[in-house]
Design a protein around this motif. Sequence first.
Motif, PDB file in Angstrom:
ATOM      1  N   THR A  78       0.760  -1.254  -0.023  1.00  0.00           N
ATOM      2  CA  THR A  78      -0.041   0.054   0.019  1.00  0.00           C
ATOM      3  C   THR A  78       0.775   1.229   0.013  1.00  0.00           C
ATOM      4  N   ARG A  81       2.365   1.789  -3.292  1.00  0.00           N
ATOM      5  CA  ARG A  81       1.332   2.213  -4.283  1.00  0.00           C
ATOM      6  C   ARG A  81       1.220   3.749  -3.839  1.00  0.00           C
ATOM      7  N   ASP A  82       1.043   4.271  -2.944  1.00  0.00           N
ATOM      8  CA  ASP A  82       0.801   5.628  -2.454  1.00  0.00           C
ATOM      9  C   ASP A  82       1.948   6.484  -2.884  1.00  0.00           C
TER      10      ASP A  82
END
Length: 395
Positions: A78, A81-82
């Motif tokens: 996550t 991806r951020d």
Amino acid sequence: MSNSYYEFFCPVKVIAGKAALEHIPYELSGLAAKRPMIVTDKGVRAAGLLDPIIAACEESGLEIVSIYDDVPPDSSTTVVRDIAAVYRKEKCDSIIAIGGGSAIDTGKAVNILVSEGGDEIAKYSGAGVLKRPLKPFLVVPTTAGTGSEVTSIAVITDEKKGVKLPFTSSYLLPNAAVIDPRMTLTLPPHITAATAMDAMTHAVESFTCMAKNPLSDAYAAAAIKKVSHSLLQVMDNPKDSDARLELAQASTMAGIAFSNSMVGLVHSLGHATGAICHLPHGLCMSLYLPYVLEYNLETIRGPLGELLLHLEGPEIYSATPASRRAEASISALRKLRDALYKRCQLPRTLKETGKVTEEQLDQIAEMALDDGSIMFNPKEVTLKDARAVLQRAWA
């Protein structure tokens, strides 16, 4: 143990010394990069470690477009991806990863996404998936331990699936590793000790494992000598930047060594213990090192005995009968661990960590047998063997 065939590969440019950070802008412009993004964690930023880097870039007209400082200690898909989304939004063209193993691994993974496209980092997991060079990537380590700045491996946690995803490719290697003692001056004593012992373990395992070769041996032996000479100096004078630089270089040299020769049972046990008991990697390395060397002793007597020269120096080496040198090397490492325990309570046994129960040892042993590093351990390891080593390391 001599290998008639081996490969050795380390294409990372190393920029080291007391003004190494000031060379970052020159390095980036040589890679045609104008809009770097910094990937780091809160602790590094709070310690003011970004300041000299930002100042150097501003001075040379480079714009640091974005600073992402929220990398967690155990980085996840996550987070990757951020960061990639911010990189694209801000039209960055390069990455500077600043921090310990987690920040560096995160930088490597972000580089895959922004270079290859998409949001699914998992599909690039494994070996041999990447087929071409990635975007310009510089690494500035702030701990003298993991050697991530010169390894082609990254590990990122997939939170949804609860698994650690490994990435391996020579394209993950940074364009340059920037080793500056200013980055490790503020490391607290227990982290200084654990990360230096991580480097020591990389080097010792590299020098005694199955895939050792003359080139990796040269890097490993030099790293062991540097840690032996400088670690207690740094523990007693944390602001000694010469000794800090020695440790930082040792970490890089040990990283080059083990990424070309592999590691063994210390790493298998350490990875398993980290996963099950959530202990820091460097601490696990320091803890298991002497017990694994004792287990491997008869298989590695030659190389382990040679290491006495680098651990204790020429006088002790020549005064020790050849047949006792391997044991003396283990004693030297135990002595170093005792000195670290005295200075910062770095645990020497599983019991001393206070975070492991005797009931967990079976589970750790089973998990260690599935770890890739175990294939390169110089001596075959059964479940019973692993369990016996853990029992010795318990108390």
